[in-house]
Design a protein around this motif. Sequence first.
Motif, mmCIF file in Angstrom:
data_model
loop_
_atom_site.group_PDB
_atom_site.id
_atom_site.type_symbol
_atom_site.label_atom_id
_atom_site.label_comp_id
_atom_site.label_asym_id
_atom_site.label_seq_id
_atom_site.Cartn_x
_atom_site.Cartn_y
_atom_site.Cartn_z
ATOM 1 N N GLU A 196 2.428 -4.567 3.424
ATOM 2 C CA GLU A 196 3.333 -3.828 3.735
ATOM 3 C C GLU A 196 3.190 -2.347 3.352
ATOM 4 O O GLU A 196 2.815 -1.903 2.041
ATOM 5 C CB GLU A 196 4.697 -4.034 2.669
ATOM 6 N N PRO A 197 3.238 -1.381 4.283
ATOM 7 C CA PRO A 197 3.111 -0.065 3.868
ATOM 8 C C PRO A 197 4.188 0.526 3.046
ATOM 9 O O PRO A 197 5.367 0.144 3.093
ATOM 10 C CB PRO A 197 3.062 0.811 5.155
ATOM 11 N N MET A 198 4.002 1.290 1.826
ATOM 12 C CA MET A 198 5.423 1.739 1.016
ATOM 13 C C MET A 198 5.350 3.360 1.358
ATOM 14 O O MET A 198 4.705 3.864 0.656
ATOM 15 C CB MET A 198 5.022 1.457 -0.355
ATOM 16 N N VAL A 241 0.938 -1.117 0.017
ATOM 17 C CA VAL A 241 0.082 -0.003 -0.142
ATOM 18 C C VAL A 241 0.964 1.307 -0.067
ATOM 19 O O VAL A 241 1.454 1.478 0.984
ATOM 20 C CB VAL A 241 -0.928 0.019 1.401
ATOM 21 N N PRO A 242 0.968 1.941 -1.143
ATOM 22 C CA PRO A 242 1.660 3.109 -0.946
ATOM 23 C C PRO A 242 0.940 4.319 -0.668
ATOM 24 O O PRO A 242 -0.281 4.588 -0.847
ATOM 25 C CB PRO A 242 1.887 3.540 -2.749
ATOM 26 N N VAL A 243 1.556 4.860 0.608
ATOM 27 C CA VAL A 243 0.519 6.121 1.339
ATOM 28 C C VAL A 243 1.727 6.864 1.626
ATOM 29 O O VAL A 243 2.744 6.943 1.728
ATOM 30 C CB VAL A 243 0.021 5.533 2.370
ATOM 31 N N GLY A 244 1.130 8.187 2.075
ATOM 32 C CA GLY A 244 2.078 9.133 2.961
ATOM 33 C C GLY A 244 2.247 8.712 4.247
ATOM 34 O O GLY A 244 1.509 7.993 4.883
ATOM 35 N N GLU A 245 3.063 9.287 4.933
ATOM 36 C CA GLU A 245 3.345 9.141 6.397
ATOM 37 C C GLU A 245 2.199 9.155 7.208
ATOM 38 O O GLU A 245 2.229 8.115 8.136
ATOM 39 C CB GLU A 245 4.275 10.336 6.945
#
Length: 346
Positions: A188-190, A146-150
């Motif tokens: 996995e957070p990306m 999962v691509p996300v911001g901080e």
Amino acid sequence: MATFNELVFSGVQPTGNLHLGNYLGAIKRFVTMQDTHECIYCVVDMHAITMPQDPKDLHRQIREVTAAFLAAGIDPTRHIVFNQSQVPQHAELAWVFNCVARLGWLNRMTQFKDKAGKDRENASVGLYAYPDLMAADILVYRATHVPVGEDQKQHLELTRDIAQKFNNDWSASIAEHGFGDAFFPLTEPMIAGPATRVMSLRDGAKKMSKSDPSDYSRINLTDDADTIAQKIRKAKTDAEPLPSEVEGLKARPEADNLVAIYAALTDVTPADVLRDHAGSQFSGFKSALVDVAVAKLAPIADDMRRLMADPGHIDAVLADGSARARVLAAETMNAVKDILGFVRAR
Ligand code: AQP
């Protein structure tokens, strides 16, 4: 060990003006991931109603976020682009996760505390349970990345906790139904790159956000070239020239933010930016930043305007994506029902 096919999922709320933080922290990275992964990108309209929304604005904003996805370069024929409310399995799985997540886990969520503010008793139950729906968004596709911001890091950790608890609590049934030792992946957070947390242009200590009352705090994806230039020129800075090393940005949040934005827009590192601009005064650096920001963002804004002029096309993209998403989500939901012991028609 159960293995999972790599699959990317991420979402954006249709809650207001999309800004440079949403673009650099999320949408730009969604575009990159399409070359290496199967991707599902969602306009999370059911998350939006955890706060009050005007129906007409919400309707337009769902199309606008979709237009931003397409204008930024997401290909809805190779990947799936849809809006959450057209796939009922998100809400269905969220209910199951309401029964998996613990109150103590949700009580720790900082986004709820920030958004509910002092009047917590008056916040919607949906705002409190938001992370369970987010876990369902991801896990209804058994997405692995999962691509996300901080700012979404804590919610992603909760998603992993929910997956882990589901896998543990129903381990015997999961194995019995042929899913090995785990039904849900530990996603996995990306969170990567120089712009995982783009800060306000008015205050380097605050995140750039849709809900900031000052429009000068953010660059909207729909801003025209003149507006972008004006906002960057007015951005808060300090009096020192740019340092030659990244270390020199540490106690200078506004300078750090502008360098990070420049780096993310041009696909280089902050160290590369400083190599080229060390010793520059902000007047000069801001001019260079205006040039790259306008070069990257103006074509996206133009394309968004063109797409918004044809709502029928956007709605067709969402309908097609939703139909494809429903097939995948129904498969997961049927398996979940079997694992839980629900009776269902076959
Ligand atoms: N400032 C930011 N820097 C980097 N990434 C950001 N994201 C949001 N703000 C920044 C990322 O954008 C994606 C979509 O966010 P969202 O619209 O689902 O939710 P949000 O985080 O609530 O957006 P805002 O702008 O911060 O809205 P408000 O003002 O309502 O709080 C996510 O991947 C997010 O990490």
